[in-house]
Design a protein around this motif. Structure first.
Motif, PDB file in Angstrom:
ATOM      1  N   ALA A  67       0.516  -0.781  -0.012  1.00 41.48           N
ATOM      2  CA  ALA A  67       0.492  -0.573  -0.243  1.00 41.48           C
ATOM      3  C   ALA A  67       0.731   1.439  -0.068  1.00 41.48           C
ATOM      4  O   ALA A  67       2.433   0.966   0.056  1.00 41.48           O
ATOM      5  CB  ALA A  67      -0.614  -0.209   1.034  1.00 41.48           C
ATOM      6  N   GLU A  68       0.046   2.264  -0.417  1.00 39.07           N
ATOM      7  CA  GLU A  68       1.059   3.630  -0.420  1.00 39.07           C
ATOM      8  C   GLU A  68       1.977   3.454   1.085  1.00 39.07           C
ATOM      9  O   GLU A  68       3.440   4.588   0.838  1.00 39.07           O
ATOM     10  CB  GLU A  68       0.145   4.349  -0.819  1.00 39.07           C
ATOM     11  N   ASP A  69       1.297   3.440   2.136  1.00 42.51           N
ATOM     12  CA  ASP A  69       2.392   3.502   3.285  1.00 42.51           C
ATOM     13  C   ASP A  69       3.312   2.505   3.610  1.00 42.51           C
ATOM     14  O   ASP A  69       4.009   2.520   4.938  1.00 42.51           O
ATOM     15  CB  ASP A  69       0.537   3.663   4.650  1.00 42.51           C
ATOM     16  N   GLY A  70       3.290   0.775   2.240  1.00 39.23           N
ATOM     17  CA  GLY A  70       4.434   0.156   2.286  1.00 39.23           C
ATOM     18  C   GLY A  70       3.880  -0.854   3.039  1.00 39.23           C
ATOM     19  O   GLY A  70       4.545  -1.257   3.178  1.00 39.23           O
ATOM     20  N   ASN A  71       2.212  -0.811   3.642  1.00 38.79           N
ATOM     21  CA  ASN A  71       1.661  -2.305   4.569  1.00 38.79           C
ATOM     22  C   ASN A  71       1.674  -2.775   3.213  1.00 38.79           C
ATOM     23  O   ASN A  71       1.563  -3.100   2.395  1.00 38.79           O
ATOM     24  CB  ASN A  71       0.456  -1.824   4.510  1.00 38.79           C
ATOM     25  N   LEU A  72       2.272  -4.308   3.725  1.00 43.12           N
ATOM     26  CA  LEU A  72       2.296  -5.462   2.941  1.00 43.12           C
ATOM     27  C   LEU A  72       0.695  -5.933   2.765  1.00 43.12           C
ATOM     28  O   LEU A  72       0.191  -6.318   1.597  1.00 43.12           O
ATOM     29  CB  LEU A  72       3.320  -6.206   3.113  1.00 43.12           C
ATOM     30  N   GLY A  73       0.018  -6.320   3.886  1.00 44.33           N
ATOM     31  CA  GLY A  73      -0.980  -6.810   3.911  1.00 44.33           C
ATOM     32  C   GLY A  73      -2.063  -6.147   3.373  1.00 44.33           C
ATOM     33  O   GLY A  73      -2.892  -6.596   2.207  1.00 44.33           O
ATOM     34  N   ALA A  74      -2.461  -4.176   3.085  1.00 44.14           N
ATOM     35  CA  ALA A  74      -3.044  -3.836   2.597  1.00 44.14           C
ATOM     36  C   ALA A  74      -2.407  -3.102   1.029  1.00 44.14           C
ATOM     37  O   ALA A  74      -3.775  -3.839   0.125  1.00 44.14           O
ATOM     38  CB  ALA A  74      -2.324  -2.232   3.271  1.00 44.14           C
ATOM     39  N   GLY A  75      -1.503  -3.797   0.789  1.00 40.60           N
ATOM     40  CA  GLY A  75      -1.402  -4.098  -0.522  1.00 40.60           C
ATOM     41  C   GLY A  75      -1.803  -5.412  -1.536  1.00 40.60           C
ATOM     42  O   GLY A  75      -2.224  -5.145  -2.191  1.00 40.60           O
ATOM     43  N   ILE A  76      -1.589  -6.473  -0.636  1.00 40.35           N
ATOM     44  CA  ILE A  76      -2.001  -7.699  -1.201  1.00 40.35           C
ATOM     45  C   ILE A  76      -3.348  -7.585  -1.425  1.00 40.35           C
ATOM     46  O   ILE A  76      -3.923  -7.899  -2.001  1.00 40.35           O
ATOM     47  CB  ILE A  76      -1.230  -8.504  -0.624  1.00 40.35           C
ATOM     48  N   GLU A  77      -4.189  -6.644  -0.553  1.00 37.39           N
ATOM     49  CA  GLU A  77      -5.735  -6.845  -0.717  1.00 37.39           C
ATOM     50  C   GLU A  77      -5.668  -5.746  -1.457  1.00 37.39           C
ATOM     51  O   GLU A  77      -6.986  -6.365  -2.244  1.00 37.39           O
ATOM     52  CB  GLU A  77      -6.044  -5.947   0.805  1.00 37.39           C
ATOM     53  N   GLU A  78      -5.307  -5.335  -1.305  1.00 38.79           N
ATOM     54  CA  GLU A  78      -5.829  -4.301  -2.859  1.00 38.79           C
ATOM     55  C   GLU A  78      -5.235  -4.624  -4.637  1.00 38.79           C
ATOM     56  O   GLU A  78      -5.924  -4.761  -5.389  1.00 38.79           O
ATOM     57  CB  GLU A  78      -4.771  -3.008  -2.734  1.00 38.79           C
ATOM     58  N   ALA A  79      -4.448  -5.725  -4.523  1.00 33.15           N
ATOM     59  CA  ALA A  79      -3.871  -5.968  -5.660  1.00 33.15           C
ATOM     60  C   ALA A  79      -5.096  -7.266  -5.916  1.00 33.15           C
ATOM     61  O   ALA A  79      -5.380  -7.342  -6.993  1.00 33.15           O
ATOM     62  CB  ALA A  79      -2.631  -6.834  -5.032  1.00 33.15           C
ATOM     63  N   TYR A  80      -5.871  -8.062  -5.020  1.00 36.07           N
ATOM     64  CA  TYR A  80      -6.516  -8.912  -5.115  1.00 36.07           C
ATOM     65  C   TYR A  80      -7.619  -8.383  -5.476  1.00 36.07           C
ATOM     66  O   TYR A  80      -8.521  -8.864  -6.010  1.00 36.07           O
ATOM     67  CB  TYR A  80      -6.390  -9.900  -4.118  1.00 36.07           C
ATOM     68  N   ALA A  81      -7.970  -7.132  -5.054  1.00 37.86           N
ATOM     69  CA  ALA A  81      -9.605  -6.072  -5.343  1.00 37.86           C
ATOM     70  C   ALA A  81      -9.197  -5.785  -6.713  1.00 37.86           C
ATOM     71  O   ALA A  81     -10.561  -6.013  -7.289  1.00 37.86           O
ATOM     72  CB  ALA A  81      -9.874  -5.202  -4.632  1.00 37.86           C
ATOM     73  N   ALA A  82      -8.709  -5.205  -7.061  1.00 37.18           N
ATOM     74  CA  ALA A  82      -7.469  -5.107  -8.798  1.00 37.18           C
ATOM     75  C   ALA A  82      -8.397  -5.965  -9.730  1.00 37.18           C
ATOM     76  O   ALA A  82      -9.073  -5.752  -9.969  1.00 37.18           O
ATOM     77  CB  ALA A  82      -7.167  -4.298  -8.622  1.00 37.18           C
ATOM     78  N   ALA A  83      -7.170  -7.330  -8.649  1.00 37.75           N
ATOM     79  CA  ALA A  83      -7.391  -8.331  -9.966  1.00 37.75           C
ATOM     80  C   ALA A  83      -9.060  -8.884 -10.158  1.00 37.75           C
ATOM     81  O   ALA A  83      -9.333  -8.960 -11.244  1.00 37.75           O
ATOM     82  CB  ALA A  83      -6.508  -9.218  -9.669  1.00 37.75           C
ATOM     83  N   THR A  84      -9.693  -9.125  -8.936  1.00 39.62           N
ATOM     84  CA  THR A  84     -11.300  -9.452  -8.847  1.00 39.62           C
ATOM     85  C   THR A  84     -11.474  -8.608 -10.029  1.00 39.62           C
ATOM     86  O   THR A  84     -12.998  -8.785 -10.661  1.00 39.62           O
ATOM     87  CB  THR A  84     -11.734  -9.359  -7.002  1.00 39.62           C
ATOM     88  N   ALA A  85     -11.908  -7.197  -9.809  1.00 41.83           N
ATOM     89  CA  ALA A  85     -13.009  -6.212 -10.760  1.00 41.83           C
ATOM     90  C   ALA A  85     -12.220  -6.260 -11.753  1.00 41.83           C
ATOM     91  O   ALA A  85     -13.598  -6.396 -12.662  1.00 41.83           O
ATOM     92  CB  ALA A  85     -12.220  -4.585 -10.210  1.00 41.83           C
ATOM     93  N   LEU A  86     -10.927  -6.486 -12.401  1.00 39.39           N
ATOM     94  CA  LEU A  86     -10.938  -6.730 -13.870  1.00 39.39           C
ATOM     95  C   LEU A  86     -11.376  -8.233 -14.450  1.00 39.39           C
ATOM     96  O   LEU A  86     -11.845  -8.267 -14.986  1.00 39.39           O
ATOM     97  CB  LEU A  86      -9.518  -6.609 -13.599  1.00 39.39           C
ATOM     98  N   ARG A  87     -10.894  -9.359 -13.105  1.00 35.11           N
ATOM     99  CA  ARG A  87     -12.002 -10.333 -13.968  1.00 35.11           C
ATOM    100  C   ARG A  87     -13.610 -10.315 -14.253  1.00 35.11           C
ATOM    101  O   ARG A  87     -14.243 -10.971 -14.953  1.00 35.11           O
ATOM    102  CB  ARG A  87     -11.566 -11.583 -13.062  1.00 35.11           C
ATOM    103  N   ARG A  88     -14.374  -9.353 -13.103  1.00 35.99           N
ATOM    104  CA  ARG A  88     -15.581  -9.125 -13.299  1.00 35.99           C
ATOM    105  C   ARG A  88     -15.595  -8.109 -14.865  1.00 35.99           C
ATOM    106  O   ARG A  88     -17.007  -8.846 -15.351  1.00 35.99           O
ATOM    107  CB  ARG A  88     -15.960  -8.497 -12.168  1.00 35.99           C
ATOM    108  N   ALA A  89     -14.862  -7.178 -14.869  1.00 31.12           N
ATOM    109  CA  ALA A  89     -14.493  -6.070 -16.099  1.00 31.12           C
ATOM    110  C   ALA A  89     -14.611  -7.300 -17.409  1.00 31.12           C
ATOM    111  O   ALA A  89     -15.333  -6.596 -18.184  1.00 31.12           O
ATOM    112  CB  ALA A  89     -13.993  -5.794 -16.406  1.00 31.12           C
ATOM    113  N   SER A  90     -13.692  -8.596 -17.218  1.00 32.15           N
ATOM    114  CA  SER A  90     -13.795  -9.496 -18.786  1.00 32.15           C
ATOM    115  C   SER A  90     -14.518 -10.038 -18.620  1.00 32.15           C
ATOM    116  O   SER A  90     -15.410 -10.181 -19.952  1.00 32.15           O
ATOM    117  CB  SER A  90     -12.533 -10.010 -17.858  1.00 32.15           C
TER     118      SER A  90
END
Length: 161
Positions: free
Chosen positions: A68-91
């Protein structure tokens, strides 16, 4: 000119090409050209679905560690998976659009364009319009069924773009 290697440059070019197409399709001097344009849009949708799927995979790739922007690994992974889920939905939604455009292409391919008097078209359009379900272009009322019967379609509520 597409690079076929630089996704940022090719993405910018695709955006500009779609803007140009949106401008160019505001009117058609020769309506028979619509069939070719529908076919090209169909091809573009197929590629877009693939792009969205590949973008989703890139967000969850093992070769990148998201933070994440603040360096938080867990939050970054959560955002990455949320983005991936939204992109799969868009697909998946693009795949639905692809089916609709494919159907439009089939109908458009059966048209032979010619001159007609505009006054003659209105009564014909009014006669045809009740056969097409305005709520869902994938569902057509059947002229052979009992009156009032319509094909049922299942709609799913949820995330929309």
């Amino acid at each position: 000119m597409p690079t076929f290697q630089d996704p940022v440059v090719d993405g910018e070019e695709a955006c500009q090409a779609l803007r140009a197409l949106a401008h160019a399709t505001r009117s058609f001097d020769q309506p028979e050209e619509t069939y070719a344009v529908v076919g090209e849009v169909l091809g573009g949708l197929r590629s877009l679905g693939q792009v969205l799927s590949q973008l989703a995979s890139a967000h969850t790739s093992e070769s990148a560690i998201p933070h994440a922007e603040d360096g938080n690994l867990g939050a970054g992974i959560e955002e990455a998976y949320a983005a991936a889920t939204a992109l799969r939905r868009a697909s998946a939604l693009v795949a639905q659009a692809e089916l609709a455009v494919d159907r439009a292409s089939q109908h458009s391919g059966r048209i032979v364009w010619g001159p007609a008097s505009p006054g003659a078209l209105l009564p014909l359009a009014e006669a045809i319009a009740p056969r097409i379900n305005a709520d869902d272009s994938f569902v057509r009322t059947s002229p052979f069924s009992s009156s009032g019967f319509r094909w049922k379609s299942r709609r799913h509520s949820g995330m929309s773009l």
